[in-house]
Design an enzyme around this catalytic site. Structure first.
Site, PDB file in Angstrom:
ATOM      1  N   TYR A 108       0.874  -1.176   0.000  1.00 45.05           N
ATOM      2  CA  TYR A 108       0.000   0.000   0.000  1.00 45.05           C
ATOM      3  C   TYR A 108       0.911   1.227   0.000  1.00 45.05           C
ATOM      4  O   TYR A 108       1.385   1.683   1.037  1.00 45.05           O
ATOM      5  CB  TYR A 108      -0.914  -0.014   1.226  1.00 45.05           C
ATOM      6  CG  TYR A 108      -1.821   1.185   1.355  1.00 45.05           C
ATOM      7  CD1 TYR A 108      -2.535   1.663   0.257  1.00 45.05           C
ATOM      8  CD2 TYR A 108      -1.980   1.845   2.568  1.00 45.05           C
ATOM      9  CE1 TYR A 108      -3.371   2.760   0.368  1.00 45.05           C
ATOM     10  CE2 TYR A 108      -2.814   2.933   2.695  1.00 45.05           C
ATOM     11  CZ  TYR A 108      -3.507   3.401   1.595  1.00 45.05           C
ATOM     12  OH  TYR A 108      -4.329   4.492   1.721  1.00 45.05           O
ATOM     13  N   ASP A 149      -1.976  -1.455  -4.064  1.00 38.32           N
ATOM     14  CA  ASP A 149      -2.441  -0.101  -4.361  1.00 38.32           C
ATOM     15  C   ASP A 149      -1.208   0.781  -4.429  1.00 38.32           C
ATOM     16  O   ASP A 149      -0.646   1.148  -3.402  1.00 38.32           O
ATOM     17  CB  ASP A 149      -3.405   0.361  -3.262  1.00 38.32           C
ATOM     18  CG  ASP A 149      -3.904   1.777  -3.494  1.00 38.32           C
ATOM     19  OD1 ASP A 149      -3.434   2.431  -4.450  1.00 38.32           O
ATOM     20  OD2 ASP A 149      -4.754   2.237  -2.712  1.00 38.32           O
ATOM     21  N   HIS A 250     -12.304   0.548  -4.311  1.00 37.48           N
ATOM     22  CA  HIS A 250     -11.425  -0.146  -5.268  1.00 37.48           C
ATOM     23  C   HIS A 250     -12.045  -1.492  -5.661  1.00 37.48           C
ATOM     24  O   HIS A 250     -12.712  -2.138  -4.846  1.00 37.48           O
ATOM     25  CB  HIS A 250     -10.062  -0.444  -4.651  1.00 37.48           C
ATOM     26  CG  HIS A 250      -9.255   0.759  -4.272  1.00 37.48           C
ATOM     27  ND1 HIS A 250      -8.124   1.139  -4.948  1.00 37.48           N
ATOM     28  CD2 HIS A 250      -9.411   1.662  -3.274  1.00 37.48           C
ATOM     29  CE1 HIS A 250      -7.604   2.222  -4.381  1.00 37.48           C
ATOM     30  NE2 HIS A 250      -8.361   2.558  -3.355  1.00 37.48           N
TER      31      HIS A 250
END
Length: 259
Positions: A108, A149, A250
DNA sequence: ATGACTGTAAAATACAGA
């Protein structure tokens, strides 16, 4: 083997959908981001009931990553080796594991907030540390991928309107150069198919009807080494999971591997 | 139809997200 990455935006809030999706999609290995849940509150038991083990790096309210697998979970490394501090400490933004012979990282990447913000400099330093941390595995013979991500749209084609993002994070040359540095290690952007429309967006803001209007961004990425790419059979964005009440902002990116 | 932000706790607003 079916591998996926998904920013769930709180595993607690998403748990019913997550469990249902694991079953319906038949995913073997899932890299999760933004668990927003302390390790002691992580739903290990619910996942175990479905046959999944979990490796978790999470501290509570913010961030948090995990690897969930039903094909083995070995050699877990929690955290980004050499990663920079933010606000006096390391944030839980990376974890890696070997699952069924495939080495995966769940990452992330810091958001950056605004160009020039401390968080933006932190984002770029974090990406440098990621490059250094994955260099050896990228060159190896074992299928390897960094999934997660990335908070970067690789090209202008990966945002619904480049003009909207002028001067903003996620699209700057420095951020895109950081992706280029990963490619220089031998990693490739495994671009998924969209299941509808022309662009494989993976994120749509909750606000202003962005999803129905398909105002999205492709920021959830899979960077795989040559053995990983060679084994790839298919890749797609499961936009169905962005629909309806209780969705994350998402959608999962799914990759099928012949391993 | 895919629908007008959401999640957490530093909680009854602030902060982060991108």
């Amino acid at each position: 083997m079916r591998i996926a990455t998904w920013n769930v935006n709180s595993i607690t809030a998403r748990l019913p959908r997550l469990l249902a999706w694991l079953e319906s999609s038949g995913t073997d290995v899932l890299c999760i981001q933004e668990t927003k849940c302390a390790d002691e509150a992580f739903p290990y038991a619910e996942l175990r009931e479905l046959g999944y083990e979990a490796a978790v790096n999470a501290t509570g309210r913010w961030n948090g990553v995990a690897v969930i697998s039903r094909v083995g979970l070995e050699d877990v490394v929690s955290g980004l080796p050499g990663g920079p501090d933010y606000d006096g400490g390391q944030e839980p933004r990376a974890i890696s594991a070997t699952c069924g012979g495939v080495r995966v990282w769940s990452v992330y990447v810091p958001n950056g907030r605004e160009v020039g913000h401390d968080h933006y400099a932190y984002k770029l330093r974090w990406l440098e540390a990621l490059r250094d941390a994955v260099a050896a595995d990228a060159e190896g013979e074992r299928p390897f991928a960094v999934l997660g991500d990335y908070n970067i749209a690789p090209t202008d084609d990966d945002v619904y309107d480049p003009a909207v993002f002028e001067g903003a994070t996620h699209v700057t040359p420095a951020e895109r150069a950081a992706l280029g540095a990963l490619r220089d290690l031998g990693l490739s952007d495994v671009v998924p198919r969209p299941l509808k429309y022309d662009h494989p967006y993976t994120y749509w803001d909750y606000r202003q009807l962005c999803f129905p209007k398909n105002r999205g961004m492709r920021i959830d990425l899979v960077y795989g080494n040559a053995p990983f790419v060679k084994a790839e059979q298919d890749a797609y964005v499961d936009r169905e999971e962005r629909k309806g009440k209780g969705a994350s902002d998402h959608a999962p990116v799914v990759v099928d591997l012949d391993v």
